[in-house]
Structures are given as structure tokens and as C-alpha cells.
Write a protein that holds these residues in place. Structure first.
Motif, PDB file in Angstrom:
ATOM      1  N   TRP A 125       2.007  -9.336  -7.217  1.00  0.00           N
ATOM      2  CA  TRP A 125       3.308  -8.698  -7.464  1.00  0.00           C
ATOM      3  C   TRP A 125       3.149  -7.425  -8.286  1.00  0.00           C
ATOM      4  O   TRP A 125       3.798  -6.409  -8.001  1.00  0.00           O
ATOM      5  N   LYS A 126       2.269  -7.428  -9.271  1.00  0.00           N
ATOM      6  CA  LYS A 126       2.047  -6.232 -10.080  1.00  0.00           C
ATOM      7  C   LYS A 126       1.490  -5.094  -9.237  1.00  0.00           C
ATOM      8  O   LYS A 126       1.887  -3.933  -9.397  1.00  0.00           O
ATOM      9  N   LEU A 179       1.841  -4.764  -5.921  1.00  0.00           N
ATOM     10  CA  LEU A 179       2.910  -4.355  -5.019  1.00  0.00           C
ATOM     11  C   LEU A 179       3.911  -3.449  -5.731  1.00  0.00           C
ATOM     12  O   LEU A 179       4.325  -2.409  -5.204  1.00  0.00           O
ATOM     13  N   ARG A 180       4.285  -3.839  -6.922  1.00  0.00           N
ATOM     14  CA  ARG A 180       5.290  -3.079  -7.679  1.00  0.00           C
ATOM     15  C   ARG A 180       4.792  -1.678  -8.019  1.00  0.00           C
ATOM     16  O   ARG A 180       5.577  -0.725  -8.056  1.00  0.00           O
ATOM     17  N   SER A 181       3.481  -1.529  -8.262  1.00  0.00           N
ATOM     18  CA  SER A 181       2.944  -0.235  -8.674  1.00  0.00           C
ATOM     19  C   SER A 181       2.452   0.617  -7.507  1.00  0.00           C
ATOM     20  O   SER A 181       1.937   1.716  -7.708  1.00  0.00           O
ATOM     21  N   LEU A 238       9.212 -10.327  -3.193  1.00  0.00           N
ATOM     22  CA  LEU A 238       9.778  -9.882  -4.463  1.00  0.00           C
ATOM     23  C   LEU A 238       9.748  -8.363  -4.606  1.00  0.00           C
ATOM     24  O   LEU A 238      10.349  -7.830  -5.542  1.00  0.00           O
ATOM     25  N   CYS A 239       9.023  -7.685  -3.708  1.00  0.00           N
ATOM     26  CA  CYS A 239       8.964  -6.216  -3.708  1.00  0.00           C
ATOM     27  C   CYS A 239       9.251  -5.727  -2.295  1.00  0.00           C
ATOM     28  O   CYS A 239       8.354  -5.223  -1.602  1.00  0.00           O
ATOM     29  N   ARG A 243       7.521  -2.745   0.800  1.00  0.00           N
ATOM     30  CA  ARG A 243       6.244  -2.157   0.397  1.00  0.00           C
ATOM     31  C   ARG A 243       5.027  -2.725   1.127  1.00  0.00           C
ATOM     32  O   ARG A 243       3.919  -2.218   0.935  1.00  0.00           O
ATOM     33  N   SER A 271      11.392   3.651   2.745  1.00  0.00           N
ATOM     34  CA  SER A 271      11.375   3.420   1.293  1.00  0.00           C
ATOM     35  C   SER A 271      11.552   4.701   0.506  1.00  0.00           C
ATOM     36  O   SER A 271      11.712   4.665  -0.713  1.00  0.00           O
TER      37      SER A 271
END
Length: 386
Positions: free
Chosen positions: A88-89, A91-93, A113-114, A117, A372
Motif C-alpha cells: 500500500w505504501k 502504491l500510494r507513492s 485501497l489505492c 494506480r 488518474s
């Protein structure tokens, strides 16, 4: 722009080489992007990727392998939350995360959760419950999906909500095919290349050769090249089967090599006698790029590669008798397939070289990024982290 590319392997078998070529396509399409490559451990694949990625990161991945399912579904579940958090980290970044194959479960679970992406590239046709689980993972992820063949897309049978595209693997072959030198005056050189496993069919090939008459065996030289994945007992069993069949003088068994180019140059014919569906069949395509006609099982994506009677041959899967008959015909009548090498190379150039794959992959990535609205370029430097 930051792109993360995730792969479940670390060697240089077909799926690993396909990943390297995908990363090369991504680098060419986004030369200024920061590309982080995530692998589960160090291995031969690191060297070619180091020339393409900004950073190679080696860290644990939660990979759904059939042989590990019992462990993953028991004690392995304790590590899943940590793996999902790590995914998740990333993906988020990242502006985009390219996940190679559907078995990297932590990234597919975290992708939900993202949203927007993830792009997953499916290179496998699993069976039974495993297929059901992987199909559910892809649907849950909400990722865009690239399938490497019509057979793979049909096996997963995703509903219309998913954004999908079929893109054949783009394979870097030699600039020109090797000349055909077999005319029946020397033994036919038959190559089987790939991981030793229940799926690939090494045992079927051994049994097919055992069935051949002595006069055909005298006109045949076979190399089976590959290693079992962390399974020495399987390698020993194959060697024992060759010895028991009295074929040690005909079949040479040798371990996996990082660069198979010399093997393709040696061969006259390359066989892929898979027992279960291949999602496509990289070895068959590589063989055609060298002008080597493939003899394959009529199953899965292999049926999309070979044109029987023109670029190669097909036989029923898991049928040693049918494979033996095909081998005898190939040895006895080389004139009947004199045009196969040239036709095989032409089909490779038309459908399976890097240009076709590059177009499909980059169009999927561009569409994902456009939806996106992310496009911040960043410089790329090469390093390796662990």
C-alpha cells in the motif's frame, strides 16, 4: 513520474525474461521516469534490470504459489498484513504500479485501497481453486489488466467492468534467423528448454523418445535444458527416467542457463510438450525468432503461436504416442518441412517482436495515467538496494 514494477521471480526463465522486456518497454516510453523494481530476492534477473530501473528493491512479497498454499493459508497469513501495508505504501507513492502476473497477492489486495494506480499483466493459466482465487483477487484489486493471450483471457473470464487488453509478449530475437542446416544426413538436433516441472512435460518427451525405433534413435540428438525450482528430487527423477529408458546416449540433460541463444542456434527443432495449458509459450516464440520450427502441445496459448503444417507442428497434450509419431515423421522426411523455418521467422516478426508488445503496454499505461491525471516526470539513476 514514479513507476513501480513488481515481479515474483528472480531467475531468468521465460517469465523473468518477459518481465525484463516489459520494464525495457516502460523505460523507453517514459525515459525520465523514476522506475523502482521490486523483487522477492537477488538473482540473475538483477543484472539486466539494473540497466533499466532507477532502483532495484529486494523485499518479501506474498506470492501465491501452488506448492506453498498450505503454508500461506496457515502461518503465512500472519505476514500478510505487513506485506499489504508495504504494498500500500508503494502504491500510494507511485503514479503507476505494474504488477507482473496475478500471483503477487499483497499488491492486488492493497490496490483496492489505492484505486486507479495498478496495472496487472497476467501470464499464467492456473487450474481449479487457484484460478478461482486469482480471478477474485484481480476483480477485488480494480486494476487494469493485460492478458498475454486469448487463452489467458478466456481462462480468467473477467466481467465487462474490468478494463482489459490482450497483448502478446514482445520478445527480442536475433536480427536475422539462423540458417537451416538439417537435411537428414546428420542426427536431428531436438531441444527442450524450460523449468523442470509437472506442467512442462519432460517425462512425456522421454517416453515419446523411448517409443522410437532404433533406426530413428540413431538419427536423433536431444538436449533437455532446465532446472526444477528448489526441487532437486524432481531433477534426479528425470535423470533416473532417462537412464532407465536406456536413452543416456540420445538425451543430454543439463541445468538452466541464463542465456539460451547458443541452444537455439544448435537446435533444428524445439519442442514444448506441455501437459497443462501454457498462457502463451515463450520458448516456442523464441525458437521461431531463430528460425527453429516448434513442436508443441495443442493446448492453451501455444495454439495461438504455431500454424500447424506451416510454421511447426502440434500434437495432443500429455500424449507420448502422438509426440513419438510426430518426431519420427520429422526425422524421416526433412523435405516436408523445408519451408517451416522461414515461415516461423516471418510469423514471429508479424506478431511477437517487441514493437507489437510495446504498443499495447504503453497504450494501457497511458490510458491509466490519463484517467488518474498523473504525469510528473523525474530523472532516472541506476542503483541496487536490498
Amino acid at each position: 513520474m514514479r513507476i513501480t514494477c513488481v515481479h515474483q521471480g528472480y531467475e531468468l526463465y521465460g517469465s523473468d525474461r518477459s518481465f525484463v522486456e516489459s520494464v525495457r518497454i516502460i523505460r523507453r516510453a517514459y525515459p525520465q521516469a523514476r522506475i523502482d523494481v521490486v523483487l522477492p530476492r537477488h538473482g540473475p534477473i538483477v543484472a539486466p534490470l539494473s540497466e533499466l530501473g532507477t532502483r532495484i528493491v529486494v523485499e518479501p512479497l506474498w506470492i501465491l504459489r501452488r506448492r506453498d498454499l498450505v503454508r500461506l493459508m496457515t502461518l503465512g497469513l500472519l505476514s500478510l498484513p505487513v506485506a499489504m501495508l508495504r504494498a500500500w505504501k508503494r502504491l500510494r507513492s507511485s503514479d503507476l504500479v505494474y504488477v507482473n502476473t496475478s500471483v503477487v497477492a499483497d499488491y492486488l489486495l492493497a490496490a483496492r485501497l489505492c484505486p486507479g494506480r495498478a496495472l496487472v499483466h497476467v501470464h499464467e493459466i492456473p487450474q481449479g481453486a487457484t484460478l478461482t482465487v486469482l480471478r477474485m483477487l484481480i476483480r477485488w484489486s480494480g486494476a487494469d489488466v493485460i492478458f498475454n493471450s486469448r487463452a489467458t483471457a478466456a481462462a480468467f473470464a473477467l466481467d465487462g467492468k474490468a478494463r482489459t487488453r490482450i497483448v502478446y509478449n514482445g520478445i527480442a530475437g536475433p536480427a536475422a534467423p539462423e540458417p537451416k542446416t538439417y537435411d537428414g544426413t546428420r542426427p536431428l538436433r531436438l531441444l527442450m528448454l524450460g523449468r523442470i516441472s509437472r506442467i512442462k512435460g519432460q517425462e512425456v518427451l522421454v517416453e515419446a523418445i523411448r517409443r522410437l525405433s532404433d533406426d530413428i534413435l540413431d538419427r536423433l540428438s536431444v538436449r533437455i535444458v532446465g532446472s526444477a525450482f528448489e526441487d532437486a528430487a524432481r531433477e534426479e527423477a528425470l535423470a533416473a527416467a532417462i537412464a532407465k529408458a536406456g536413452l543416456a546416449e540420445v538425451i543430454a540433460l543439463s541445468p538452466f542457463v541464463d542465456d539460451p541463444s547458443d541452444l537455439y542456434r544448435w537446435a533444428d527443432v524445439v519442442t514444448v510438450p506441455s501437459r497443462l495449458p501454457e498462457s502463451l509459450g515463450r520458448v516456442a516464440i523464441e525458437a521461431m525468432s531463430y528460425g527453429r520450427p516448434p513442436l508443441v502441445s495443442r493446448i492453451g496459448g501455444l495454439t495461438e503461436i504455431v500454424e500447424p503444417g506451416r510454421t511447426g507442428w502440434m500434437v495432443a497434450p500429455d500424449d507420448a504416442a502422438a509426440l513419438s509419431v510426430a518426431l519420427e515423421r520429422i526425422v524421416r522426411d526433412p523435405a516436408a518441412w523445408a519451408g517451416f523455418p522461414q515461415a516461423a521467422r516471418a510469423r514471429y516478426e508479424a506478431l511477437f517482436d517487441e514493437r507489437a508488445a510495446a504498443s499495447g503496454i504503453t497504450e494501457m499505461m497511458a490510458a491509466r495515467l490519463a484517467r488518474s491525471n498523473r504525469a510528473a516526470p523525474a530523472p532516472a539513476l541506476a542503483s541496487v538496494d536490498s
